[in-house]
Write an enzyme that holds these catalytic residues in place. Structure first.
Site, short mmCIF file in Angstrom:
data_model
loop_
_atom_site.label_atom_id
_atom_site.label_comp_id
_atom_site.label_asym_id
_atom_site.label_seq_id
_atom_site.Cartn_x
_atom_site.Cartn_y
_atom_site.Cartn_z
N SER A 84 0.81 -1.22 0.00
CA SER A 84 0.00 0.00 0.00
C SER A 84 0.85 1.27 0.00
CB SER A 84 -0.92 0.01 1.22
OG SER A 84 -0.18 0.01 2.42
N HIS A 85 2.16 1.15 0.25
CA HIS A 85 3.04 2.33 0.26
C HIS A 85 4.20 2.20 -0.71
CE1 HIS A 85 0.84 2.97 4.01
NE2 HIS A 85 1.16 4.23 3.89
N GLU A 215 -4.31 0.09 2.42
CA GLU A 215 -4.76 -1.30 2.35
C GLU A 215 -6.25 -1.37 1.99
OE1 GLU A 215 -3.76 -2.90 6.13
OE2 GLU A 215 -1.60 -2.83 5.78
#
Length: 365
Positions: A84-85, A215
């Protein structure tokens, strides 16, 4: 919200983390870094051609490593399984440059045990690097120091900063960052790192919400339901639908206790650094990073305790061993999953799904 879910049958693409052999014309850059160098330097033309680019691109400053810093942040997240990053964030970085112009140079000020960095709307990782050495120096001299990053766009994993301070400088580090008001009580995030002899530092990474927003965005993109209790609709009713939660609000972990921690983070990251409050960012677009604040506190354990680091490390390791020596065998230390993913990524590379690669390629057309 992100685009609708892509067909599930598409296979992932394997991306290797191995450094390619140096070609005759010079060393190859990491592919993510190459994209950013081209974009920042104006070699990858946005729609409309060169005439539509923002003026005043500082090519020399870009070549000194801005692209490399952001590439390191993205690659580290992918390497450690924090999808997610990682590359998921690259289109947002690109939109920021395209819509708001090149990243400005951070302005660094200092006095006694404090370093202040005004990013002027730039990316947090660049502001952190601008103030890092001064923060380290003050921590080593005074035993403790603080660095405030204001007017930043924090779009990456926050453990990246504290892990650097612990692993490269032997400091205990805490970092707090605020965000838009995504959760039902103003949100925030905190990270802590503790150095260890001969081992990666202990890093724990915790948002004030039950599930990180990135997420939830990935769950929406992939068409997966959310676990129970992650968030609510706009009318406040619980839901497992990721799109409804993105439109509504996320829930804090631990009920009212999580809400209190979120408030603490908001005060430290926004009020103390002089940055926008979460509630002031509600109407900002979610397609690119918003301007927020970050407070980093760095401590030199030897200075504070008056003891050798070797002794402090022994005491910390005895605590870790006590935690792991559980008869159920189910305990683990924070960050162990990331370290396992890091090892696997170094051996096998990283799987990147086709829809994400298409999104990235679309940004460079």
């Amino acid at each position: 919200p992100p685009p609708p879910p892509a067909p599930a049958e598409e296979a992932p693409v394997r991306v290797s983390l191995e450094t390619p052999a140096e070609p005759p014309g010079g060393a190859l850059q990491h592919p993510v870094e190459t994209c950013f160098v081209e974009w920042v330097n104006g070699e990858a033309e946005p729609e409309g051609g060169p005439g539509d680019q923002h003026p005043g691109v500082d090519e020399e400053r870009a070549e000194r490593g801005e692209a490399g810093i952001i590439a390191d942040v993205i690659t580290a997240a992918e390497r450690d399984g924090c999808a997610s990053h990682g590359l998921f964030r690259l289109p947002g970085y690109c939109r920021t440059i395209r819509e708001d112009g090149p990243f400005p140079a951070p302005v660094v000020e200092e006095e006694r045990g404090v370093v202040r960095v005004d990013a002027k709307g730039g990316i947090a990782a660049l502001a952190f690097e601008a103030g890092r050495q001064k923060l380290v120096s003050k921590s080593e001299s005074n035993g403790i120091a603080a660095c405030s990053l204001r007017n930043i766009r924090h779009f990456s994993a926050l453990w990246f900063e504290v892990e650097k301070l612990a692993s490269e400088h032997g400091l205990v580090a805490l970092a707090f960052v605020n965000s838009k008001a995504f959760v039902s009580h103003a949100g925030g995030s905190k990270r802590t790192a503790f150095p260890r002899y001969g081992k990666p530092p202990l890093v724990w990474d915790q948002a004030s919400s039950l599930m990180a927003r990135g997420e939830i965005q990935i769950a929406y993109r992939d068409g997966h339901p959310l676990p129970d209790g992650v968030g609510v609709r706009e009318d406040g009713t619980p839901t497992l639908d990721a799109q409804e939660v993105l439109r509504g609000a996320q829930s804090t972990f631990g009920g009212h206790k999580g809400t209190a921690i979120a408030l603490m983070v908001e005060l430290l990251a926004a009020v103390v650094t002089g940055s926008p409050l979460a509630v002031e960012l509600v109407d900002e677009p979610e397609t690119k990073p918003t301007v927020n604040g970050e407070l980093i506190i760095a401590l030199k354990p030897e200075q504070i305790s008056g003891q050798e680091m070797a002794l402090l490390s022994l005491r910390a390791e005895s605590l870790f061993e006590h935690i792991l020596d559980d008869p159920t065998g189910g305990t683990r230390l924070p960050g162990e999953r990331r370290l396992r993913n890091r090892k696997l990524a170094a051996e096998n590379g990283i799987d990147v799904c086709e829809p994400l690669l298409r999104d990235i390629e679309e940004e460079f057309r």
